[in-house]
Design a protein around this motif. Sequence first.
Motif, PDB file in Angstrom:
ATOM      1  N   THR A 209       0.511  -1.297   0.033  1.00  0.00           N
ATOM      2  CA  THR A 209       0.295   0.092   0.658  1.00  0.00           C
ATOM      3  C   THR A 209       1.364   1.497  -0.141  1.00  0.00           C
ATOM      4  N   ARG A 210       1.855   1.077   0.257  1.00  0.00           N
ATOM      5  CA  ARG A 210       2.931   1.967   0.329  1.00  0.00           C
ATOM      6  C   ARG A 210       3.221   3.361   1.657  1.00  0.00           C
ATOM      7  N   GLN A 211       1.966   3.296   2.225  1.00  0.00           N
ATOM      8  CA  GLN A 211       1.665   4.641   2.641  1.00  0.00           C
ATOM      9  C   GLN A 211       0.681   3.484   3.971  1.00  0.00           C
ATOM     10  N   GLY A 212       1.538   4.923   4.893  1.00  0.00           N
ATOM     11  CA  GLY A 212       0.705   4.223   6.535  1.00  0.00           C
ATOM     12  C   GLY A 212       2.023   5.007   7.574  1.00  0.00           C
ATOM     13  N   ASP A 213       0.888   4.768   8.760  1.00  0.00           N
ATOM     14  CA  ASP A 213       1.908   5.103  10.185  1.00  0.00           C
ATOM     15  C   ASP A 213       2.847   3.887  10.512  1.00  0.00           C
TER      16      ASP A 213
ATOM     17  N   HIS B 198      -9.510 -10.114   3.913  1.00  0.00           N
ATOM     18  CA  HIS B 198     -10.538  -9.228   4.807  1.00  0.00           C
ATOM     19  C   HIS B 198      -9.670  -8.586   5.466  1.00  0.00           C
ATOM     20  N   LEU B 199      -9.054  -9.065   6.028  1.00  0.00           N
ATOM     21  CA  LEU B 199      -7.851  -7.949   7.391  1.00  0.00           C
ATOM     22  C   LEU B 199      -7.437  -7.173   6.651  1.00  0.00           C
ATOM     23  N   HIS B 200      -7.003  -7.178   5.758  1.00  0.00           N
ATOM     24  CA  HIS B 200      -5.964  -6.107   4.634  1.00  0.00           C
ATOM     25  C   HIS B 200      -7.112  -4.858   4.566  1.00  0.00           C
ATOM     26  N   PRO B 201      -8.154  -4.596   4.896  1.00  0.00           N
ATOM     27  CA  PRO B 201      -8.822  -3.525   4.408  1.00  0.00           C
ATOM     28  C   PRO B 201      -8.770  -2.752   5.859  1.00  0.00           C
ATOM     29  N   LEU B 202      -8.799  -3.780   6.874  1.00  0.00           N
ATOM     30  CA  LEU B 202      -9.015  -3.160   8.522  1.00  0.00           C
ATOM     31  C   LEU B 202      -8.098  -2.255   8.908  1.00  0.00           C
ATOM     32  N   LEU B 203      -7.093  -3.493   8.820  1.00  0.00           N
ATOM     33  CA  LEU B 203      -5.474  -2.787   9.475  1.00  0.00           C
ATOM     34  C   LEU B 203      -5.009  -1.679   8.231  1.00  0.00           C
ATOM     35  N   THR B 204      -6.012  -1.496   6.742  1.00  0.00           N
ATOM     36  CA  THR B 204      -4.840  -0.074   6.187  1.00  0.00           C
ATOM     37  C   THR B 204      -6.188   0.960   6.446  1.00  0.00           C
ATOM     38  N   ALA B 205      -7.609   0.682   6.599  1.00  0.00           N
ATOM     39  CA  ALA B 205      -8.484   2.001   7.214  1.00  0.00           C
ATOM     40  C   ALA B 205      -8.191   1.866   8.473  1.00  0.00           C
TER      41      ALA B 205
ATOM     42  N   GLY C 205      -4.595   3.156   9.295  1.00  0.00           N
ATOM     43  CA  GLY C 205      -4.333   3.496   8.944  1.00  0.00           C
ATOM     44  C   GLY C 205      -2.676   3.275   9.003  1.00  0.00           C
ATOM     45  N   ARG C 206      -2.668   2.054   8.030  1.00  0.00           N
ATOM     46  CA  ARG C 206      -1.190   0.795   8.801  1.00  0.00           C
ATOM     47  C   ARG C 206      -0.220   0.516   7.625  1.00  0.00           C
ATOM     48  N   ARG C 207       0.661   1.457   6.712  1.00  0.00           N
ATOM     49  CA  ARG C 207       1.265   0.826   5.598  1.00  0.00           C
ATOM     50  C   ARG C 207       1.272  -1.036   5.436  1.00  0.00           C
ATOM     51  N   VAL C 208       1.023  -1.669   5.060  1.00  0.00           N
ATOM     52  CA  VAL C 208       0.888  -3.334   4.630  1.00  0.00           C
ATOM     53  C   VAL C 208       0.557  -3.492   3.126  1.00  0.00           C
ATOM     54  N   ILE C 209       1.834  -4.820   3.282  1.00  0.00           N
ATOM     55  CA  ILE C 209       2.548  -5.805   2.639  1.00  0.00           C
ATOM     56  C   ILE C 209       2.533  -7.059   2.831  1.00  0.00           C
ATOM     57  N   THR C 210       2.010  -7.616   1.745  1.00  0.00           N
ATOM     58  CA  THR C 210       1.507  -9.136   1.039  1.00  0.00           C
ATOM     59  C   THR C 210       2.369  -9.538   0.550  1.00  0.00           C
ATOM     60  N   MET C 211       3.165 -10.676   0.564  1.00  0.00           N
ATOM     61  CA  MET C 211       3.718 -11.823  -0.166  1.00  0.00           C
ATOM     62  C   MET C 211       3.229 -13.011  -0.879  1.00  0.00           C
ATOM     63  N   ASP C 212       3.256 -13.535  -1.929  1.00  0.00           N
ATOM     64  CA  ASP C 212       3.126 -15.040  -1.775  1.00  0.00           C
ATOM     65  C   ASP C 212       4.411 -15.409  -1.469  1.00  0.00           C
TER      66      ASP C 212
ATOM     67  N   THR D 225      -9.982 -10.437  14.426  1.00  0.00           N
ATOM     68  CA  THR D 225      -8.206 -10.301  14.784  1.00  0.00           C
ATOM     69  C   THR D 225      -7.645  -9.350  15.004  1.00  0.00           C
ATOM     70  N   ALA D 226      -8.643  -8.255  13.872  1.00  0.00           N
ATOM     71  CA  ALA D 226      -7.586  -6.648  13.601  1.00  0.00           C
ATOM     72  C   ALA D 226      -7.389  -6.108  15.409  1.00  0.00           C
ATOM     73  N   GLU D 227      -8.551  -6.272  15.988  1.00  0.00           N
ATOM     74  CA  GLU D 227      -9.347  -6.082  17.120  1.00  0.00           C
ATOM     75  C   GLU D 227      -8.055  -6.295  18.133  1.00  0.00           C
ATOM     76  N   ALA D 228      -7.297  -7.503  18.293  1.00  0.00           N
ATOM     77  CA  ALA D 228      -6.382  -7.888  19.166  1.00  0.00           C
ATOM     78  C   ALA D 228      -4.705  -7.322  17.725  1.00  0.00           C
ATOM     79  N   LEU D 229      -4.652  -7.627  16.952  1.00  0.00           N
ATOM     80  CA  LEU D 229      -3.474  -6.805  16.028  1.00  0.00           C
ATOM     81  C   LEU D 229      -3.428  -5.362  16.410  1.00  0.00           C
ATOM     82  N   LEU D 230      -3.940  -4.739  16.318  1.00  0.00           N
ATOM     83  CA  LEU D 230      -4.037  -3.232  15.768  1.00  0.00           C
ATOM     84  C   LEU D 230      -3.498  -2.762  16.851  1.00  0.00           C
ATOM     85  N   PRO D 231      -3.510  -3.144  18.795  1.00  0.00           N
ATOM     86  CA  PRO D 231      -3.768  -2.547  19.743  1.00  0.00           C
ATOM     87  C   PRO D 231      -2.127  -2.827  19.623  1.00  0.00           C
ATOM     88  N   PHE D 232      -1.436  -4.168  19.585  1.00  0.00           N
ATOM     89  CA  PHE D 232      -0.257  -4.276  19.463  1.00  0.00           C
ATOM     90  C   PHE D 232       0.691  -3.741  18.446  1.00  0.00           C
TER      91      PHE D 232
END
Length: 275
Positions: A24-28, A47-54, A56-63, A263-270
């Motif tokens: 996504t290249r952008q994020g805090d 399904h998790l990706h958009p919750l993390l980007t929303a 404000g996180r920069r997210v990279i996924t890799m095959d 999952t997002a609610e557990a991950l985002l505070p961390f």
Amino acid sequence: MNGTSTPATQYLDVPGGRIAYDDTRQGDGAPVVLLPGMLDTRAAYRHLHPLLTAAGRRVITMDLRGFGESSIVWDDYSPAAIATDVLALLDHLDIDRAVLVGNSYTGATVVKLAGDAPERVAGIVLLDAFVENLPPNALMRGVVHAMGTMLVHWPAFWGFYHRKMAYPGAKPADFDAYVNGLVAAMRTPGRKTAIRGHVRGDSAPIGWSAAVHCPALVLMGSKDPDFPKPELVADRQAAALKARKVMIEGSGHYPMADNPQATAEALLPFLAELG
């Protein structure tokens, strides 16, 4: 991923093949790298990706090697080899430090990289991983070997596992189409080589955690069918990594798909604690 904002697939050539990823290249804060489990693709996080980007996180996924849009045939498909791909990707993207999330097979990958290159890892998350699992007895070794053989020769077994075992509760709306895609991909030319490589990889190393000193979070579906006692495995991992543990109630082996909100609610505070 879903939606029109899906990042375009990009490619990185590394020794032995080509890795597909998106960014996504952008994020805090520290970028978050999401790694799927074996025989899966980076769309496992759709399904998790958009919750993390929303948030404000920069997210990279890799095959992973052998699957998704990455090259199919490699000499090594192990979690340790995949760790070298992740490090190469961080170098390519000029990322000093990232948070690494590994599901299932790649839990070992993020532990390996955190131990080998601690200066590059801000934190790790194990998502229904096998790390520090108790060594299997003879019966379990036989079961695992039989399942591996079925996966190589009968791709439909992977569909059976997803439909009848991996999701004991809620299933995402796109579940059938997604599973059909996974099974179809296993039938493409050359894929048996990749399947063999994954099922023979050591996804449950014991002792690697001793080299890890970064913050860690253990997330585990409370009904994960891959473990007789999921919480016991999570407790072992949390103790070995001095990590926080969160059980995702009612989830199976893929909480990021069957309960992305929890999952997002557990991950985002961390992630927030890491900056």
